[in-house]
Design an enzyme around this catalytic site. Sequence first.
Site, PDB file in Angstrom:
ATOM      1  CB  ALA A 250      -0.927   0.003   1.206  1.00  0.00           C
ATOM      2  N   PRO A 252       3.158   4.505  -0.724  1.00  0.00           N
ATOM      3  CG  PRO A 252       3.480   6.617  -1.693  1.00  0.00           C
ATOM      4  CD  PRO A 252       3.602   5.152  -1.979  1.00  0.00           C
ATOM      5  N   GLY A 254      -1.268   6.130  -1.912  1.00  0.00           N
ATOM      6  CA  GLY A 254      -2.070   6.873  -2.903  1.00  0.00           C
ATOM      7  C   GLY A 254      -3.354   6.137  -3.236  1.00  0.00           C
ATOM      8  CG  ASP A 273       4.606  -1.123   2.056  1.00  0.00           C
ATOM      9  OD1 ASP A 273       4.145  -0.933   0.918  1.00  0.00           O
ATOM     10  OD2 ASP A 273       5.833  -1.282   2.266  1.00  0.00           O
ATOM     11  CB  CYS A 379       4.157   1.364 -12.356  1.00  0.00           C
ATOM     12  SG  CYS A 379       5.499   1.091 -11.192  1.00  0.00           S
TER      13      CYS A 379
HETATM   14  C1  LIG Z   1       4.133  -0.321  -6.262  1.00  0.00           C
HETATM   15  S1  LIG Z   1       4.511   0.081  -4.621  1.00  0.00           S
HETATM   16  C2  LIG Z   1       2.913   0.411  -3.978  1.00  0.00           C
HETATM   17  C3  LIG Z   1       2.350   1.769  -4.293  1.00  0.00           C
HETATM   18  C4  LIG Z   1       1.049   2.027  -3.576  1.00  0.00           C
HETATM   19  N1  LIG Z   1       0.072   1.017  -3.871  1.00  0.00           N
HETATM   20  C5  LIG Z   1       0.459   3.388  -3.888  1.00  0.00           C
HETATM   21  O1  LIG Z   1      -0.404   3.498  -4.748  1.00  0.00           O
HETATM   22  O2  LIG Z   1       0.848   4.370  -3.230  1.00  0.00           O
HETATM   23  C6  LIG Z   1       4.833  -1.498  -3.932  1.00  0.00           C
HETATM   24  C7  LIG Z   1       4.971  -1.531  -2.429  1.00  0.00           C
HETATM   25  O3  LIG Z   1       5.042  -2.906  -2.046  1.00  0.00           O
HETATM   26  C8  LIG Z   1       5.770  -2.988  -0.856  1.00  0.00           C
HETATM   27  N2  LIG Z   1       6.120  -4.412  -0.678  1.00  0.00           N
HETATM   28  C9  LIG Z   1       7.058  -5.136  -1.330  1.00  0.00           C
HETATM   29  N3  LIG Z   1       7.033  -6.412  -0.911  1.00  0.00           N
HETATM   30  C10 LIG Z   1       6.052  -6.510   0.025  1.00  0.00           C
HETATM   31  C11 LIG Z   1       5.550  -7.558   0.838  1.00  0.00           C
HETATM   32  N4  LIG Z   1       6.061  -8.794   0.782  1.00  0.00           N
HETATM   33  N5  LIG Z   1       4.557  -7.275   1.699  1.00  0.00           N
HETATM   34  C12 LIG Z   1       4.039  -6.021   1.789  1.00  0.00           C
HETATM   35  N6  LIG Z   1       4.486  -4.987   1.053  1.00  0.00           N
HETATM   36  C13 LIG Z   1       5.471  -5.223   0.175  1.00  0.00           C
HETATM   37  C14 LIG Z   1       6.913  -2.033  -1.082  1.00  0.00           C
HETATM   38  O4  LIG Z   1       7.466  -1.602   0.136  1.00  0.00           O
HETATM   39  C15 LIG Z   1       6.216  -0.895  -1.846  1.00  0.00           C
HETATM   40  O5  LIG Z   1       5.853   0.140  -0.979  1.00  0.00           O
END
Ligand SMILES: C[S@@+](CC[C@H](N)C(=O)[O-])C[C@H]1O[C@@H](n2cnc3c(N)ncnc32)[C@H](O)[C@@H]1O
Length: 477
Positions: A250, A252, A254, A273, A379
């Site tokens: 989730a 940051p 958004g 997260d 993305c």
């Molecule tokens: C694409 S970003 C998410 C952006 C977010 N959904 C937004 O719209 O602001 C992916 C996120 O996944 C988190 N992440 C990676 N592996 C994870 C895991 N095993 N469990 C939970 N979060 C994870 C990362 O820290 C990162 O913040």
Amino acid sequence: MSDDMSIFPKIALKPEVYDYLRGVFTNKEILAAVDQGEAEKRFQGLLSCLSHPPAFTCVRVSTHLASLEEIQHRLKEELKQQQKCGSEDFSITIFPHPHIPDVLLLPVMGPRPVVQLSAEVIVGAQCGSAVLRGAHVFAPGLLATPKFMKKGDVVSVFSDLEGKCTRGNKDFQGKRVFVGNGVSEMGRVDIFCSDKPVKGVGIRMVEPLYQSPSFDGILPSLVFLQNLPSVVVGHVLGPLPGERILDMCAAPGGKTCHIASLMGGQGEVVALDKIRGKVERICQNAKALHLDSIKAYCFNSVKAVCSDSRQDTEGPPYPPESFDRVLLDAPCSSLGQRPNMASTGSLKEICSYPPLQRKLFHTAVQLLRPGGVLVYSTCTVTLSENEELVAWALNTFPCLSLQPQDPHIGAEGMLGAGLSPENLRLLQRFSPELGWVQETEEEEFSAKQPESQSKPPLSQRANEDTIGFFIAKFLKR
Ligand SMILES: C[S@@+](CC[C@H](N)C(=O)[O-])C[C@H]1O[C@@H](n2cnc3c(N)ncnc32)[C@H](O)[C@@H]1O
């Protein structure tokens, strides 16, 4: 069109990554549909557009707090005020997206003919990309400044493409690109010789190469800068007031905040997260947007399902079938992000994502109730993290089927993963290369008006000229 006709060079990739991506964009299924020349042209178009910023700034507005019209009006007033304080006068155009009820779009003007100065500062690539999308230079992003730079000096700002400039340098002759001119808000000593971590604006951009307003401190509870495809995700998920929603990756926040806003604050949005500092950002954003139905936890989502179906504690892990809808906005190779002039990622790194995405997807399916909706998004532009993930999911979970998406303003899924034409049509891929028209340098520097006659309508361009993005919507029977 040759590379030197472009304002920026094409995105620089490691040779192994270049070859891999070229293979993806000229795969057998694509070559059965279009000729090699066309496939190659699209791939080269992708490399060009990735290094350039999208042509629109997209703002999601808090329709749970005020109407779109009211926010549009207040935003225009705020930006006019900001302009009065700055040195440049440019017309501010803000228009609502014709199909998405909580989106305002602002055309980005550029590239503009800005004259480079002899005093130069170097910023990190991430900071440089933010400047190209309207930000000022924040002091932590500064890497090199002239030896005697003092507050009030006018300087040219360059982005360090390969991360080779050392912090505190006085100059740097490595690979860099010009992003505009600005006025220093701090002296060199304040930036590099302070005991405490340095904060705040270091260079206020007065002549950016791409003109877009800075949203720093502008209507913080009413507007949220978000890429258009990311806003589409919230609508495709379609959360309803009173439901229980899980956002598995989730930070940051958004999309979490968008989901809570669409639910009018009624129901529960669980945001997970795995990085603690990032979870704090979710909480800060939720607070700023006055959204109190969000519960954020630091947790590894791979382990978010517990075996005991009677366990029902507040936080994770959760019993199977606990949620009405699940969003898996997966960690990915991020190769759709724009502007990105150089990607340092290795092929090994890119190939490390699909196994993690599949593990997270397993958990997502378990946590979703029958009849619930799962949205998967990334993305990035690879097949392995997008269409191939979908093909794997449909094979692995017979209870899942693809669903139509609303809105569907992007292209359909890409050929190459063996999906049927019907399933490809249900997928939504934002493919900026499909509408990318490379202009000559002269045209690029003509400070073009977005209303230019020869171009498609603004809203169509806003739908096409986005970051690269992928969305799939599943229903669990
Ligand atoms: C694409 S970003 C998410 C952006 C977010 N959904 C937004 O719209 O602001 C992916 C996120 O996944 C988190 N992440 C990676 N592996 C994870 C895991 N095993 N469990 C939970 N979060 C994870 C990362 O820290 C990162 O913040």
